[in-house]
Design an enzyme around this catalytic site. Structure first.
Site, PDB file in Angstrom:
ATOM      1  NE  ARG A   1      10.444  -4.411 -11.441  1.00 41.23           N
ATOM      2  CZ  ARG A   1       9.972  -3.462 -11.697  1.00 41.23           C
ATOM      3  NH1 ARG A   1       8.686  -3.466 -12.007  1.00 41.23           N
ATOM      4  NH2 ARG A   1      10.847  -2.628 -11.726  1.00 41.23           N
TER       5      ARG A   1
ATOM      6  CD  GLU B   1       8.792  -8.115 -17.485  1.00 43.80           C
ATOM      7  OE1 GLU B   1       8.811  -7.119 -17.594  1.00 43.80           O
ATOM      8  OE2 GLU B   1       7.367  -8.540 -17.106  1.00 43.80           O
TER       9      GLU B   1
ATOM     10  CG  LEU C   1      -2.252   0.886   1.054  1.00 47.69           C
ATOM     11  CD1 LEU C   1      -2.968   0.613   0.068  1.00 47.69           C
ATOM     12  CD2 LEU C   1      -2.837   1.144   2.460  1.00 47.69           C
ATOM     13  N   GLY C   2       1.654   1.274  -1.194  1.00 45.98           N
ATOM     14  CA  GLY C   2       2.570   2.534  -1.510  1.00 45.98           C
ATOM     15  C   GLY C   2       1.655   3.657  -2.061  1.00 45.98           C
ATOM     16  NE  ARG C   3       5.945   8.442  -3.383  1.00 49.30           N
ATOM     17  CZ  ARG C   3       7.145   7.824  -3.197  1.00 49.30           C
ATOM     18  NH1 ARG C   3       7.113   6.720  -3.662  1.00 49.30           N
ATOM     19  NH2 ARG C   3       8.108   8.532  -2.239  1.00 49.30           N
ATOM     20  CB  ILE C   4       1.142   2.590  -7.298  1.00 52.70           C
ATOM     21  CG1 ILE C   4       2.215   3.301  -8.152  1.00 52.70           C
ATOM     22  CG2 ILE C   4       0.357   1.823  -8.634  1.00 52.70           C
ATOM     23  CD1 ILE C   4       3.346   2.801  -8.869  1.00 52.70           C
TER      24      ILE C   4
ATOM     25  CG  HIS D   1       6.470  -4.750 -17.405  1.00 54.82           C
ATOM     26  ND1 HIS D   1       7.666  -5.025 -16.903  1.00 54.82           N
ATOM     27  CD2 HIS D   1       6.144  -3.556 -16.813  1.00 54.82           C
ATOM     28  CE1 HIS D   1       7.951  -4.325 -15.761  1.00 54.82           C
ATOM     29  NE2 HIS D   1       7.022  -3.401 -15.716  1.00 54.82           N
TER      30      HIS D   1
END
Length: 309
Positions: A228, A257, A148-151, A275
């Site tokens: 990731r 990937e 639960l960071g900025r994004i 991605h």
């Protein structure tokens, strides 16, 4: 004399043009003989722009002062090696929050309603043979966010707009956030309909979404990976998607990937994306501008806009 920097991979055209206006840029990824290029310029390079900087590369550049990473995730940079030398490291946070949050919700809807599969259903003329199966909605479901960071916070806001219940797991509880916190990822997966991954990559999170976590999410649960590929036990993921142990997956990233497990291609409970979380003109231009701004600030002796080390 202009300051010399090393570009380690292809960047957006606007970013490359801005760098070329300000600095002498050596493009390692275009060099016919990278080792020869490094041997020639090693004693003059003061900065790196790009997404990769190994301990070996850092060790070859005795005058290196700063590594400006293109992207919010900087697991391609050996920050420990940089720290040992007092080399600054920056990234490009915040400017990509909206783009990644938007496509996260988009992939969730695409998976819930099987939009890519429905498109094929129409194109192949199968609608003439009968209607499309009934599916499910996001509203009323619980989404667990790993990271639960900025994004993650932007995803949470948009999930609430879809009338979803939001819970989260991370290194620690965030007292100012209104969402329920789980200190065990497996427990959160068990209680969720959707599990969204938006945590950093690296050794600390490698295969954090284990077979046990995926099994806890279960036959009705769906995984969304925007972080990731290394966060997930990919072999277990493929197996559980194929045998019904996991309900579905929307994947924007993969362990190796652009190689994607071929076993995923034939599964109807999967939506695959190359991605492209931040892949919009607006966001990538902002990311490139922040790479340049960090280099400019450093060489001007000013505070860095987005330092991580």
């Amino acid at each position: 004399m202009t300051i010399e920097i090393l570009q380690t991979n292809k960047l957006l055209a606007s970013c490359e043009a801005a760098l070329a206006e300000r600095y002498t840029v050596h493009r390692l990824h275009e060099a016919a003989d990278p080792d020869a290029l490094l041997a020639d310029i090693a004693g003059r390079v003061r900065g790196i722009a790009g997404q990769r900087a190994s301990r070996e590369l850092i060790g070859k550049l005795p005058k290196l002062e700063i590594i400006a990473n293109f992207g919010v995730g900087y697991d391609g940079i050996d920050t420990a090696a940089a720290r040992e030398r007092g080399i600054r490291v920056t990234n490009t946070p915040n400017v990509l929050n909206d783009a990644v949050a938007e496509i996260t919700i988009g992939l969730m809807i695409a998976l819930a309603r099987r939009i890519p599969q429905a498109d094929r259903f129409v194109r192949e003329g199968r609608w003439l043979e009968g209607g499309y199966p009934l599916l499910t909605e996001l509203n009323g479901k619980t989404v667990g966010i790993l990271g639960l960071g900025r994004i993650g916070k932007e995803i949470a806001v948009r999930a609430q707009a879809m009338k979803m219940r939001v819970v989260y797991h991370g290194r620690r509880r965030q007292p100012d956030e209104p969402y329920v916190y789980y200190d065990a990822l497996t427990d959160m997966a068990r209680d969720c309909d959707w599990l969204v991954l938006i945590a950093p990559g690296g050794k600390g999170t490698e295969k954090i979404v284990s077979r046990q976590v995926l099994a806890a999410l279960g036959p009705q649960g769906c995984l969304v990976n925007m972080a990731r590929g290394t966060l997930v036990d990919e072999a277990a993921l493929v197996e559980l998607l194929a045998n019904g142990g996991l309900g579905g997956a929307a994947l924007d990233v993969f362990e190796k990937e652009p190689q994607v497990p071929e076993a995923l291609f034939g599964l109807d409970n999967v939506v695959l994306s190359p991605h492209q979380g931040s892949a919009t003109h607006q966001t990538r231009n902002k990311m490139g501008a922040l790479v340049v701004a960090n280099l400019d600030a450093h060489f001007a002796g000013e505070p860095l806009p987005s330092a991580v080390a």
